[in-house]
Design a protein around this motif. Structure first.
Motif, PDB file in Angstrom:
ATOM      1  N   PHE A 128       0.832  -1.198   0.000  1.00  0.00           N
ATOM      2  CA  PHE A 128       0.000   0.000   0.000  1.00  0.00           C
ATOM      3  C   PHE A 128       0.870   1.253   0.000  1.00  0.00           C
ATOM      4  O   PHE A 128       0.549   2.244  -0.665  1.00  0.00           O
ATOM      5  CB  PHE A 128      -0.948  -0.016   1.198  1.00  0.00           C
ATOM      6  CG  PHE A 128      -2.162  -0.883   0.991  1.00  0.00           C
ATOM      7  CD1 PHE A 128      -3.135  -0.530   0.067  1.00  0.00           C
ATOM      8  CD2 PHE A 128      -2.317  -2.061   1.698  1.00  0.00           C
ATOM      9  CE1 PHE A 128      -4.246  -1.334  -0.136  1.00  0.00           C
ATOM     10  CE2 PHE A 128      -3.423  -2.873   1.503  1.00  0.00           C
ATOM     11  CZ  PHE A 128      -4.401  -2.503   0.575  1.00  0.00           C
ATOM     12  N   MET A 131       2.311   1.845  -3.403  1.00  0.00           N
ATOM     13  CA  MET A 131       1.397   2.446  -4.383  1.00  0.00           C
ATOM     14  C   MET A 131       1.721   3.919  -4.577  1.00  0.00           C
ATOM     15  O   MET A 131       1.573   4.463  -5.674  1.00  0.00           O
ATOM     16  CB  MET A 131      -0.052   2.262  -3.936  1.00  0.00           C
ATOM     17  CG  MET A 131      -0.552   0.834  -4.057  1.00  0.00           C
ATOM     18  SD  MET A 131      -2.296   0.681  -3.601  1.00  0.00           S
ATOM     19  CE  MET A 131      -2.537  -1.101  -3.820  1.00  0.00           C
ATOM     20  N   GLY A 135       2.785   5.568  -8.041  1.00  0.00           N
ATOM     21  CA  GLY A 135       2.126   6.785  -8.501  1.00  0.00           C
ATOM     22  C   GLY A 135       3.132   7.868  -8.836  1.00  0.00           C
ATOM     23  O   GLY A 135       2.971   8.604  -9.823  1.00  0.00           O
ATOM     24  N   THR A 358       3.742  -3.010 -13.585  1.00  0.00           N
ATOM     25  CA  THR A 358       2.453  -3.448 -14.097  1.00  0.00           C
ATOM     26  C   THR A 358       2.460  -4.936 -14.408  1.00  0.00           C
ATOM     27  O   THR A 358       1.422  -5.605 -14.321  1.00  0.00           O
ATOM     28  CB  THR A 358       2.082  -2.640 -15.354  1.00  0.00           C
ATOM     29  OG1 THR A 358       2.109  -1.235 -15.048  1.00  0.00           O
ATOM     30  CG2 THR A 358       0.700  -2.996 -15.861  1.00  0.00           C
ATOM     31  N   VAL A 393      -6.813  -2.960 -13.131  1.00  0.00           N
ATOM     32  CA  VAL A 393      -7.303  -2.198 -11.978  1.00  0.00           C
ATOM     33  C   VAL A 393      -6.207  -1.412 -11.266  1.00  0.00           C
ATOM     34  O   VAL A 393      -6.403  -0.244 -10.891  1.00  0.00           O
ATOM     35  CB  VAL A 393      -8.000  -3.149 -10.978  1.00  0.00           C
ATOM     36  CG1 VAL A 393      -8.302  -2.418  -9.667  1.00  0.00           C
ATOM     37  CG2 VAL A 393      -9.276  -3.714 -11.585  1.00  0.00           C
ATOM     38  N   LEU A 394      -5.031  -2.017 -11.057  1.00  0.00           N
ATOM     39  CA  LEU A 394      -4.032  -1.404 -10.181  1.00  0.00           C
ATOM     40  C   LEU A 394      -3.388  -0.133 -10.734  1.00  0.00           C
ATOM     41  O   LEU A 394      -3.274   0.866  -9.991  1.00  0.00           O
ATOM     42  CB  LEU A 394      -2.953  -2.436  -9.828  1.00  0.00           C
ATOM     43  CG  LEU A 394      -3.399  -3.560  -8.886  1.00  0.00           C
ATOM     44  CD1 LEU A 394      -2.275  -4.558  -8.680  1.00  0.00           C
ATOM     45  CD2 LEU A 394      -3.852  -2.989  -7.543  1.00  0.00           C
ATOM     46  N   PRO A 396      -4.459   2.376 -12.607  1.00  0.00           N
ATOM     47  CA  PRO A 396      -5.263   3.582 -12.370  1.00  0.00           C
ATOM     48  C   PRO A 396      -5.287   3.994 -10.897  1.00  0.00           C
ATOM     49  O   PRO A 396      -5.351   5.195 -10.587  1.00  0.00           O
ATOM     50  CB  PRO A 396      -6.663   3.176 -12.847  1.00  0.00           C
ATOM     51  CG  PRO A 396      -6.422   2.102 -13.859  1.00  0.00           C
ATOM     52  CD  PRO A 396      -5.235   1.353 -13.334  1.00  0.00           C
ATOM     53  N   VAL A 397      -5.222   3.017  -9.986  1.00  0.00           N
ATOM     54  CA  VAL A 397      -5.171   3.353  -8.555  1.00  0.00           C
ATOM     55  C   VAL A 397      -3.880   4.085  -8.236  1.00  0.00           C
ATOM     56  O   VAL A 397      -3.878   5.103  -7.526  1.00  0.00           O
ATOM     57  CB  VAL A 397      -5.303   2.074  -7.700  1.00  0.00           C
ATOM     58  CG1 VAL A 397      -5.089   2.396  -6.215  1.00  0.00           C
ATOM     59  CG2 VAL A 397      -6.667   1.424  -7.911  1.00  0.00           C
ATOM     60  N   TRP A 398      -2.761   3.585  -8.761  1.00  0.00           N
ATOM     61  CA  TRP A 398      -1.481   4.253  -8.529  1.00  0.00           C
ATOM     62  C   TRP A 398      -1.519   5.684  -9.078  1.00  0.00           C
ATOM     63  O   TRP A 398      -1.050   6.618  -8.432  1.00  0.00           O
ATOM     64  CB  TRP A 398      -0.341   3.488  -9.199  1.00  0.00           C
ATOM     65  CG  TRP A 398      -0.260   2.050  -8.824  1.00  0.00           C
ATOM     66  CD1 TRP A 398      -0.728   1.463  -7.673  1.00  0.00           C
ATOM     67  CD2 TRP A 398       0.313   0.988  -9.599  1.00  0.00           C
ATOM     68  NE1 TRP A 398      -0.475   0.112  -7.679  1.00  0.00           N
ATOM     69  CE2 TRP A 398       0.163  -0.210  -8.848  1.00  0.00           C
ATOM     70  CE3 TRP A 398       0.937   0.919 -10.834  1.00  0.00           C
ATOM     71  CZ2 TRP A 398       0.613  -1.446  -9.313  1.00  0.00           C
ATOM     72  CZ3 TRP A 398       1.391  -0.312 -11.310  1.00  0.00           C
ATOM     73  CH2 TRP A 398       1.234  -1.475 -10.544  1.00  0.00           C
ATOM     74  N   ALA A 400      -4.087   7.583  -9.502  1.00  0.00           N
ATOM     75  CA  ALA A 400      -4.974   8.432  -8.709  1.00  0.00           C
ATOM     76  C   ALA A 400      -4.234   9.047  -7.525  1.00  0.00           C
ATOM     77  O   ALA A 400      -4.462  10.206  -7.172  1.00  0.00           O
ATOM     78  CB  ALA A 400      -6.178   7.619  -8.227  1.00  0.00           C
ATOM     79  N   PHE A 401      -3.331   8.271  -6.912  1.00  0.00           N
ATOM     80  CA  PHE A 401      -2.530   8.808  -5.809  1.00  0.00           C
ATOM     81  C   PHE A 401      -1.698   9.996  -6.282  1.00  0.00           C
ATOM     82  O   PHE A 401      -1.592  11.014  -5.591  1.00  0.00           O
ATOM     83  CB  PHE A 401      -1.612   7.730  -5.238  1.00  0.00           C
ATOM     84  CG  PHE A 401      -2.288   6.805  -4.264  1.00  0.00           C
ATOM     85  CD1 PHE A 401      -2.704   7.257  -3.021  1.00  0.00           C
ATOM     86  CD2 PHE A 401      -2.516   5.485  -4.588  1.00  0.00           C
ATOM     87  CE1 PHE A 401      -3.325   6.413  -2.118  1.00  0.00           C
ATOM     88  CE2 PHE A 401      -3.145   4.623  -3.694  1.00  0.00           C
ATOM     89  CZ  PHE A 401      -3.551   5.090  -2.455  1.00  0.00           C
ATOM     90  N   TYR A 404      -3.742  13.144  -6.988  1.00  0.00           N
ATOM     91  CA  TYR A 404      -4.212  13.769  -5.746  1.00  0.00           C
ATOM     92  C   TYR A 404      -3.075  14.500  -5.028  1.00  0.00           C
ATOM     93  O   TYR A 404      -3.242  15.639  -4.571  1.00  0.00           O
ATOM     94  CB  TYR A 404      -4.819  12.716  -4.828  1.00  0.00           C
ATOM     95  CG  TYR A 404      -5.276  13.263  -3.501  1.00  0.00           C
ATOM     96  CD1 TYR A 404      -6.413  14.070  -3.411  1.00  0.00           C
ATOM     97  CD2 TYR A 404      -4.573  12.991  -2.326  1.00  0.00           C
ATOM     98  CE1 TYR A 404      -6.836  14.599  -2.193  1.00  0.00           C
ATOM     99  CE2 TYR A 404      -4.986  13.510  -1.105  1.00  0.00           C
ATOM    100  CZ  TYR A 404      -6.113  14.305  -1.044  1.00  0.00           C
ATOM    101  OH  TYR A 404      -6.517  14.817   0.165  1.00  0.00           O
TER     102      TYR A 404
END
Length: 477
Positions: A128, A131, A135, A358, A393-394, A396-398, A400-401, A404
Motif C-alpha cells: 500500500f 502504491m 504513482g 504493471t 485495476v491497479l 489507475p489506482v497508482w 490516482a494517488f 491527488y
C-alpha cells in the motif's frame, strides 16, 4: 502450510497443465548450459529486474540525494547497490530448488496470521505504501511527456498532466495485459539498453563539461559520513536503490516463468537432479550479477550527475517541477537540445519501471489471494484471469494517488522507506527457508555465505533504523 503454497510437482502423465510455468514436470527437464554462450542465451529475469530497479529510485531519489548532499554520500550509493544482491540470489536459489514463489515461502515463516504468515501481512502493508511510489513513477513519466508535448494548456498544468497520466496508464495496461513472460523480458531488455547507455555516457563525459568532477571529489564520497539533513533521503535511497525487497520477491516469479525451476525438474532425490540444480543456479547467479552490474552503473551515474551539476547550483528536485529541475543535468552541459535528450531518457527510465511494476505486482497480489484461499492458485485459467483483472485495476489506482498528491519525489521516498522496513523481513525469511529447505550441499560456498552474512547485517541495521524512525524513535534527521 496451505495447499496453495505447495507447487505442483508431477511427472509426465500427471495432472499439471502443460502451459503452467509454475508447475514442475519431468517432461520439462533440460540440462543446464556448460559454456558462456549457452549461459547468456538463458539469461532474462535480470533484465526485467533492471528495468524495475533503474527507475524512480535512480532517476528521482538517487539524483535528488546527490543534489542535496553532493559527493559525500557516494559510499552509501555503492553499499546500497552491493549488499542486497546476495540476499536476492539466496532467495532465488531456494525457489529453483523448491519450485515455490517467494510469497509462498514467506507464508511458511512463523508465526502464522490466519492462512498466511506475518511476512505476508507485512508485504500487504508495504505494498500500500509502494502504491505511492508507483504513482510517483507514473507522475514523473507524465510530467516528462507533458513538457515534451503539452496537451490543453501549460506543460505542468493539471489538464496536461491529467491527460498524459491517463495515456501512460492506458498504454502500459494495453502492453502488459497479455501477461506473457516473453513480452515483459523483451520490453525490459530494450529499455535497459537505452537508459544504461545514455546515463553512463553523460556521467563519464562530465569531466569535459562546465561541471567536472575529479579524484578529490570521489575521495570525499568515501569517508562514510552522512551530512545533517540528508538522513531521510539516505534511508529511502538505501531501501529503494539496487535490488529492493519487492524486486527480490518478484525475481523468484521471473525465475520460475523463465524456466530455471522447471528445467531443474521435481526433486526426486537423484544425483542427476542435484547436478541440474547446481547448473541452473549458476545460470541464475550470472543473470543476477549481470543485473547488479547494470543497476550499479546507472545508480552511480545518476548520483554523480546530481552531485556534479545540481548540487553545485543548489537545485533540489521537488514537486511537479522535479522533471524540469532534473533536466538541468542535460541542458546545463549539452545546451538546449539536451532538454529533449533528457526527456527521452527520463521517459525510458520511468516507463520501463512502470512496465515492470504493471507486469509484476498483479502476479504478487494474485499469489496473495491464492494463499488467502480466495481462489486456487494452481488453476491456471483462474490465475490468468485474476492477473489480467489486476493489471487493468491497479495502475489507475497508482495514478490516482499521483493526481491527488502531485509530489513525485516524496511519494517515491515513502515507498523507499517502506521497502527498507520490508527488507528486514525478507532477510529473516531467507535464513529460515535456507535452514529448513535447502540441502547442505547447496549452501557450502564460504565466499557466498560470508557475503550473505554481511548483506544480511547491513539490511538488518537499515530495517531496525527504519522501524525506529517510523515509531518516532529514530536518531538524526
Amino acid at each position: 502450510m496451505t495447499a496453495e503454497s505447495v507447487p505442483t510437482q508431477v511427472g509426465t502423465g500427471g495432472e499439471a497443465p502443460s502451459d503452467d510455468p509454475y508447475a514442475l514436470r519431468t517432461s520439462d527437464i533440460k540440462e543446464p548450459p556448460r559454456d558462456l554462450r549457452g549461459t547468456v542465451r538463458r539469461l532474462g529475469p535480470g533484465m526485467i529486474l533492471s528495468a524495475a530497479v533503474v527507475g524512480s529510485g535512480e532517476l528521482i531519489t538517487t539524483t535528488s540525494l546527490g543534489a542535496k548532499a553532493g559527493f559525500v554520500l557516494l559510499w552509501l550509493v555503492i553499499a546500497s547497490a552491493l549488499v542486497k544482491v546476495w540476499v536476492q540470489m539466496e532467495l532465488a536459489r531456494w525457489t529453483i530448488l523448491t519450485g515455490k514463489t517467494a510469497l509462498a515461502g514467506y507464508g511458511q515463516v512463523p508465526p502464522k496470521v490466519g492462512r498466511v504468515g506475518w511476512i505476508n501481512v507485512l508485504w500487504i502493508l508495504m505494498d500500500f505504501a509502494k502504491m505511492l511510489q508507483r504513482g510517483g513513477m507514473i507522475g514523473g513519466a507524465a510530467a516528462a511527456f507533458s513538457i515534451l508535448a503539452p496537451i490543453g494548456g501549460e506543460p505542468l498544468g493539471r489538464t496536461s498532466l491529467t491527460a498524459w497520466t491517463a495515456i501512460v496508464v492506458v498504454s502500459v495496461v494495453a502492453l502488459m495485459y497479455s501477461g506473457r513472460y516473453g513480452l515483459v523480458e523483451k520490453a525490459g531488455f530494450i529499455t535497459v539498453v537505452v537508459f544504461t547507455l545514455s546515463t553512463v555516457a553523460l556521467a563519464v563525459g562530465l569531466p569535459w563539461t562546465d561541471f567536472p568532477y575529479g579524484g578529490s571529489d570521489l575521495a570525499s564520497g568515501l569517508t562514510l559520513s552522512i551530512p545533517a539533513g540528508t538522513l531521510g533521503f539516505a534511508v529511502a535511497m538505501f531501501g529503494i536503490t539496487g535490488v529492493g525487497a519487492d524486486e527480490m520477491t518478484t525475481y523468484t516469479y521471473w525465475c520460475l516463468e523463465k524456466g530455471y525451476a522447471r528445467w531443474t525438474g521435481p526433486d526426486d532425490g537423484t544425483e542427476a537432479r542435484a547436478r541440474r540444480a547446481e547448473g541452473w543456479i549458476r545460470v541464475m547467479r550470472v543473470d543476477a550479477l549481470a543485473s547488479w552490474a547494470v543497476c550499479t552503473l546507472c545508480t552511480l551515474s545518476f548520483y554523480l550527475i546530481g552531485a556534479a551539476i545540481l548540487h553545485r547550483q543548489k537545485l533540489v528536485p521537488e514537486g511537479n517541477e522535479m522533471i524540469t529541475t532534473l533536466s538541468r543535468m542535460y541542458t546545463d552541459t549539452l545546451g538546449p537540445a539536451g532538454k529533449y535528450l533528457f526527456l527521452a531518457g527520463a521517459i525510458a527510465v520511468l516507463y520501463s519501471t512502470i512496465i515492470a511494476s504493471t507486469a509484476s505486482v498483479p502476479r504478487l497480489w494474485t499469489n496473495t489471494l491464492g494463499l488467502l484461499g480466495v481462489f486456487d492458485w494452481r488453476d491456471v485459467k483462474a490465475r490468468q484471469r485474476v492477473i489480467r483483472l489486476l493489471t487493468v485495476v491497479l495502475p489507475p489506482v497508482w495514478a490516482a494517488f499521483y493526481l491527488y498528491l502531485q509530489e513525485p519525489v516524496l511519494m517515491v521516498q515513502a515507498g523507499g522507506i517502506a521497502g527498507g522496513i520490508f527488507l528486514l523481513a525478507v532477510v529473516i525469511a531467507v535464513w529460515r527457508l535456507r535452514s529448513t529447505e535447502v540441502d547442505p550441499r547447496f549452501r557450502g560456498n564460504r565466499v557466498l555465505n560470508g557475503a550473505l552474512v554481511l548483506s544480511s547485517t547491513a539490511i538488518g541495521a537499515l530495517g531496525i533504523y527504519s522501524v525506529l524512525d517510523v515509531l518516532g524513535l529514530g536518531v538524526g534527521s
